[in-house]
Design an enzyme around this catalytic site. Structure first.
Site, short mmCIF file in Angstrom:
data_model
loop_
_atom_site.label_atom_id
_atom_site.label_comp_id
_atom_site.label_asym_id
_atom_site.label_seq_id
_atom_site.Cartn_x
_atom_site.Cartn_y
_atom_site.Cartn_z
N HIS A 5 1.32 -4.12 9.20
CA HIS A 5 2.75 -3.98 8.91
C HIS A 5 3.51 -3.44 10.10
O HIS A 5 2.92 -2.80 10.99
CB HIS A 5 2.97 -3.04 7.71
N HIS A 58 0.83 -1.20 0.00
CA HIS A 58 0.00 0.00 0.00
C HIS A 58 0.87 1.26 0.00
O HIS A 58 0.60 2.21 -0.72
CB HIS A 58 -0.92 0.00 1.23
#
Length: 407
Positions: free
Chosen positions: A197, A146
């Protein structure tokens, strides 16, 4: 003509050579052995940072960061790209498509080479508000796709807008850059907040994203010129796409990354093939642009209402046609195949986990040293053709319908 054929041949031969050398030398495993322990250590050591950020958990922040993750995701951009093509901004649309394909392939390759874990859940709470997020959670962590995609696509969009408007106002440039930086910052922070993440993943996404964007800005004009006016474009891109499927590294354990990239590689091929054939009819710089008298808002809405059902029908038909043709061709050529999901009768006695390993392992050796013992997963070809057909319809079939309907 000879020079064009020469560099195309050298490019394809270079990829084949890399496939052979990397397989023989086991490059993927060696790189993983060097990098994975270091990344895994950082992921574990950064758990307190993730927990500290998640202390501020709130329903509004959950919705904000989940929504932002959807807006900067590959599925959103994929759905958005047809609108760009149909609005008259063909160059921006095809460049963003190819850039996204490049980012998706590069990011997923690095993910599966390193095969580094995501933050452990628990103690980190993982928020997956959509099915797309649940699938992404099954991928490896480093780098953050992303973050990488957001830097590249928002950065290129800013570059295009400033170049297209030819506005030299420093305040406008600063405002645009500030907006891009804010979106990138919120995206990276959101990936940590959602438990998807670690900090090291975000930093890697930033670094790789900047590198890819810088590279793309230096070559995008050459790439676009080749697509719209080059020689052997469709043939070259078809071979390139197939070789990239075989060049994809084998992850430590199967993940959805290979499926994502094979689908978008198909999208890129369909766009390139369609644009190359119809550039002078539908995609040149003089086509009507939205917000002009030649393409009003009602006309654009009409394009969307006609175009979206059409490409969905083509996607369904492409999948059905590929499911029928590929097994027939494979059997004719004597190539043993399996299917992990699209064709149940080809599943055989292979379990789901075993079939996933077949799908993502040993592509290079099968390409170069094919034997009757090897079995190919036909789902990869079906997925590639399905999304190629969808993309082709966006830039060729649907604009032809627009022309017929005078939209």
């Amino acid at each position: 003509m000879e020079s064009i054929a020469l560099w195309q041949g050298l490019t394809l031969c270079g990829i084949v050579s890399w496939i052979f050398i990397s397989s023989c030398l086991n490059v993927t495993q060696k790189l993983r052995t060097l990098i994975q322990p270091w990344v895994s250590h950082h992921v574990i050591s950064e758990t307190p940072i993730s927990l500290q950020i998640q202390k501020y958990q709130h329903g509004f922040l959950d919705a904000l960061f989940s929504g932002l993750s959807c807006v900067v995701s590959v599925p959103f951009y994929t759905a958005f790209l047809p609108f760009l093509f149909w609005s008259g901004h063909g160059k921006l649309a095809r460049q963003m498509t190819l850039l996204m394909a490049f980012c998706d392939y590069s990011g997923n390759c690095i993910k599966d080479v390193v095969s580094a874990p995501r933050p452990s859940s628990p103690p980190v709470k993982r928020v997956t508000a959509t099915k797309d997020e649940e699938e992404h959670a099954l991928e490896y962590g480093l780098p953050s796709s992303h973050t990488l995609n957001t830097i590249c696509l928002s950065g290129y969009l800013l570059h295009y807008v400033l170049s297209y408007s030819q506005n030299q106002d420093a305040s406008l440039k600063f405002a645009g850059l500030a907006i891009v930086c804010l979106i990138v910052f919120l995206t990276g922070l959101g990936r940590i907040y959602l438990g998807m993440h670690s900090v090291i993943d975000i930093i890697a996404g930033l670094a790789i994203g900047f590198a890819i964007l810088a590279f793309w800005l230096s070559v995008h004009d050459y790439v676009d010129s080749f697509i719209v006016s080059g020689q052997n474009v469709t043939t070259f891109w078809a071979f390139l796409s197939i070789l990239l499927l075989f060049a994809y590294p084998t992850p430590e354990l199967p993940t959805p990354s290979f499926e994502f990239h094979s689908a978008f590689t198909g999208v890129a091929f369909g766009i390139v093939a369609g644009v190359q054939q119809t550039y002078h009819q539908f995609h040149h710089e003089a086509v009507p642009h939205i917000f002009t008298p030649q393409l009003t808002i009602p006309a654009f809405i009409g394009r969307v209402l006609v175009g979206l059902p059409t490409i969905l029908i083509v996607k369904y038909c492409s999948k059905a046609l590929a499911k029928w043709i590929l097994p027939v061709v494979s059997n004719t050529l004597g190539i043993p195949i399996k299917s992990t999901g699209y064709i149940p009768m080809l599943n055989g006695s292979v379990t789901g986990k075993e079939s996933e390993k077949i799908k993502q392992s040993g592509y290079a050796m099968k390409l170069l040293f094919f034997s009757s013992q090897d079995t190919f997963d036909v789902d990869t070809g079906i997925r590639f053709l399905q999304y190629s057909g969808l993309a082709w319809s966006v830039v060729d079939l649907v604009p032809s319908i627009f022309s017929y309907l005078r939209l």
